[in-house]
Every structure is written in C-alpha cells, then in structure tokens.
Write an enzyme that holds these catalytic residues in place. Structure first.
Site, PDB file in Angstrom:
ATOM      1  N   GLY A  14       0.471  -1.231  -0.056  1.00 26.57           N
ATOM      2  CA  GLY A  14       0.370   0.126   0.037  1.00 26.57           C
ATOM      3  C   GLY A  14       0.478   0.816  -0.220  1.00 26.57           C
ATOM      4  O   GLY A  14       0.309   2.203   0.167  1.00 26.57           O
ATOM      5  N   MET A  91      -3.735  -7.336  -6.591  1.00 27.03           N
ATOM      6  CA  MET A  91      -3.408  -8.303  -8.072  1.00 27.03           C
ATOM      7  C   MET A  91      -4.618  -9.389  -8.625  1.00 27.03           C
ATOM      8  O   MET A  91      -4.849 -10.387  -7.725  1.00 27.03           O
ATOM      9  CB  MET A  91      -2.243  -8.656  -7.155  1.00 27.03           C
ATOM     10  CG  MET A  91      -1.388  -8.054  -6.358  1.00 27.03           C
ATOM     11  SD  MET A  91      -0.497  -6.951  -7.458  1.00 27.03           S
ATOM     12  CE  MET A  91       0.704  -8.763  -7.901  1.00 27.03           C
ATOM     13  N   ARG A  92      -5.439  -8.441  -8.446  1.00 27.90           N
ATOM     14  CA  ARG A  92      -6.294  -9.134  -9.315  1.00 27.90           C
ATOM     15  C   ARG A  92      -6.926  -8.418 -10.830  1.00 27.90           C
ATOM     16  O   ARG A  92      -6.441  -7.620 -11.410  1.00 27.90           O
ATOM     17  CB  ARG A  92      -7.674  -9.181  -8.914  1.00 27.90           C
ATOM     18  CG  ARG A  92      -7.930  -9.101  -7.291  1.00 27.90           C
ATOM     19  CD  ARG A  92      -8.627  -9.819  -7.295  1.00 27.90           C
ATOM     20  NE  ARG A  92      -9.755 -10.589  -7.497  1.00 27.90           N
ATOM     21  CZ  ARG A  92     -10.424 -11.255  -7.651  1.00 27.90           C
ATOM     22  NH1 ARG A  92      -9.314 -12.313  -7.335  1.00 27.90           N
ATOM     23  NH2 ARG A  92     -11.307 -12.346  -8.218  1.00 27.90           N
ATOM     24  N   HIS A 110       1.733   0.369 -13.019  1.00 30.48           N
ATOM     25  CA  HIS A 110       2.266  -0.924 -13.427  1.00 30.48           C
ATOM     26  C   HIS A 110       4.162  -0.293 -13.283  1.00 30.48           C
ATOM     27  O   HIS A 110       4.348   0.981 -13.780  1.00 30.48           O
ATOM     28  CB  HIS A 110       2.108  -1.434 -14.759  1.00 30.48           C
ATOM     29  CG  HIS A 110       2.746  -2.698 -14.646  1.00 30.48           C
ATOM     30  ND1 HIS A 110       2.519  -3.414 -14.238  1.00 30.48           N
ATOM     31  CD2 HIS A 110       3.681  -2.510 -15.992  1.00 30.48           C
ATOM     32  CE1 HIS A 110       3.437  -4.639 -14.409  1.00 30.48           C
ATOM     33  NE2 HIS A 110       4.035  -3.691 -15.841  1.00 30.48           N
ATOM     34  N   ASP A 146      -2.573  -4.957 -17.864  1.00 30.61           N
ATOM     35  CA  ASP A 146      -2.061  -3.781 -17.942  1.00 30.61           C
ATOM     36  C   ASP A 146      -1.950  -2.880 -19.586  1.00 30.61           C
ATOM     37  O   ASP A 146      -0.553  -2.826 -20.208  1.00 30.61           O
ATOM     38  CB  ASP A 146       0.053  -4.368 -17.799  1.00 30.61           C
ATOM     39  CG  ASP A 146      -0.022  -4.432 -16.293  1.00 30.61           C
ATOM     40  OD1 ASP A 146      -1.041  -4.233 -15.875  1.00 30.61           O
ATOM     41  OD2 ASP A 146       0.851  -6.222 -16.299  1.00 30.61           O
TER      42      ASP A 146
HETATM   43  C1  GRF Z   1       3.938  -1.198  -7.064  1.00 30.15           C
HETATM   44  O1  GRF Z   1       5.214  -1.547  -8.218  1.00 30.15           O
HETATM   45  C2  GRF Z   1       2.658  -1.109  -8.530  1.00 30.15           C
HETATM   46  O2  GRF Z   1       3.159  -0.547  -9.481  1.00 30.15           O
HETATM   47  C3  GRF Z   1       2.198  -2.343  -9.102  1.00 30.15           C
HETATM   48  O3  GRF Z   1       2.248  -3.005  -7.689  1.00 30.15           O
HETATM   49  C4  GRF Z   1       3.574  -2.280  -6.778  1.00 30.15           C
HETATM   50  C5  GRF Z   1       2.122  -1.643  -5.508  1.00 30.15           C
HETATM   51  O4  GRF Z   1       3.089  -1.085  -4.509  1.00 30.15           O
HETATM   52  N1  GRF Z   1       1.085  -2.366  -9.508  1.00 30.15           N
HETATM   53  P1  GRF Z   1       2.182  -0.854  -3.166  1.00 30.15           P
HETATM   54  O5  GRF Z   1       0.722  -1.623  -2.347  1.00 30.15           O
HETATM   55  O6  GRF Z   1       1.715   0.464  -3.387  1.00 30.15           O
HETATM   56  O7  GRF Z   1       3.449  -0.191  -2.089  1.00 30.15           O
END
Ligand code: GRF
Length: 201
Positions: A14, A91-92, A110, A146
């Site tokens: 986060g 993550m989905r 991303h 993406d």
């Molecule tokens: C980041 O690198 C973002 O680009 C990717 O997942 C990671 C999340 O990191 N989609 P965080 O949970 O915001 O620290």
C-alpha cells in the site's frame, strides 16, 4: 461544491495508496478518499488505511467466483459514490463487466514502461531483458492486462549493479509522484482519448 470521491483498491503493502493519501491531505489531489478496499483482509495497506481513519472494506477473494466477486466490489464502490477508481497494487485481473462500469474512471499503475514487461515481476523482467532504462506507467484500465491508454510515464536508469530490489525502489519513488499527478489530471477532466493516445485539452 463537493469534492470528487476516490476508491482505492489494493492487495498488499500500500505505498502507492499512502502517497495518494498524503497528496489528498496536502491538497495536491483535489478529492477525498471515499473507500479503501482490499481483497486480502490482512494486507498492510488496509491496516494503514484503518489507522488513518479512512472508510475501509475487505472481501477475501481466495476461492471466490470472479464474476460474483467483482460484482460485490463494484457494488461497494457504487454505494460509496466513488467517482474515480485507482488500482494500487491490486493483484487481480478485473472482469469485463467491472471494467465497463467505470469508463475512463479506472486507473492503474505498473512498474515498467508499458507495453514492455506487463504482468508480474516487471522489474525482474526488465533486468533479465537488459534494458538500460525502465520506469512506471499510469494507464486507464481496459479488459486486457496492463494494456489501456497511457496517461503518464516516468523513466529511471537501470544501473549495472542493480538488483530487483534497488531497481524497484528507484521506480517506486517515481510511482509515488506520477500516480498522484495522473489522478489530478483525470479529475480535472482536461484530456481526450484518440485511439490509444491520451491527449491534453
Ligand atoms: C507497485 O509497484 C505498483 O506499480 C504495482 O504493484 C506495486 C504496489 O506497491 N502495480 P504498493 O502496494 O503500492 O506499495
């Protein structure tokens, strides 16, 4: 006039959520955070959101039917009158039905210069490929992973002695800056999309 309402979806650490929250609090992003949602009830990010006193919700996605799950999440976002949905380490892969409910109102970040290295472990992929420059991309979300129209990108050098960790942290610093910039741009609404190109108006 009421401020636009953000919904933030996360699954882990986060840090992007925290950067967005800082920029909401300091007025760089002119919005309020209506809801922070996690599909992992034990995510560090959702703990932080609770500590900050934000409205939070979790539904465990493990083993859930994708369509049903995304319907519940969409309903939560609608119930909280969310105007703009920001994926922040969520993550989905979203269902088409979900994506179509938030046209031009669904963003992702991303950690690569898309279209290079979509999917998991983008920083590892970049190192393996031997690129000399990498970075991050903020894009609208469409039904492919993406792949939606790109709003902003930031670049970083890839150094000879980089590890996945050192490259990731250099990229992350840019993520924290550029995601907020993109969010504020979308909220201002002064863009138009031509094909795959997001242009300033
Ligand atoms: C980041 O690198 C973002 O680009 C990717 O997942 C990671 C999340 O990191 N989609 P965080 O949970 O915001 O620290």
């Amino acid at each position: 006039m009421s401020r636009p309402r953000l919904g933030i979806l996360l699954s882990g650490r986060g840090s992007n959520f925290e950067a967005i929250t800082r920029n909401v609090l300091n007025g760089t992003i002119k919005a309020e955070i209506a809801l922070v949602f996690s599909n992992r009830p034990d995510a560090r990010g959702i703990d932080r959101a609770r500590q900050l006193g934000l409205t939070c919700a979790t539904i465990a996605s493990a083993g859930a039917d994708r369509v049903e799950f995304d319907r519940k999440v969409a309903a939560l976002l609608t119930d909280h009158h969310v105007d703009l949905v920001c994926l922040a380490g969520y993550m989905r892969i979203l269902t088409g039905e979900f994506v179509r409910q938030f046209p031009q109102r669904l963003l992702n970040i991303h950690p690569s210069l898309l279209p290079a290295f979509p999917g998991l472990d983008a920083q590892y992929q970049a190192l393996q490929h031997g690129v000399k420059v990498s970075g991050c991309t903020v894009h609208f979300v469409d039904e492919n992973m993406d792949a939606g129209p790109i709003l902003l990108q930031a670049t970083v050098p890839v150094l000879d002695d980089d590890t996945v960790q050192s490259l990731s942290s250099r990229i992350l610093e840019q993520e924290h800056r550029v995601y907020s910039e993109a969010i504020q741009w979308v909220l201002e609404g002064n863009f138009r999309i031509e094909g795959r190109r997001v242009l300033r108006t």
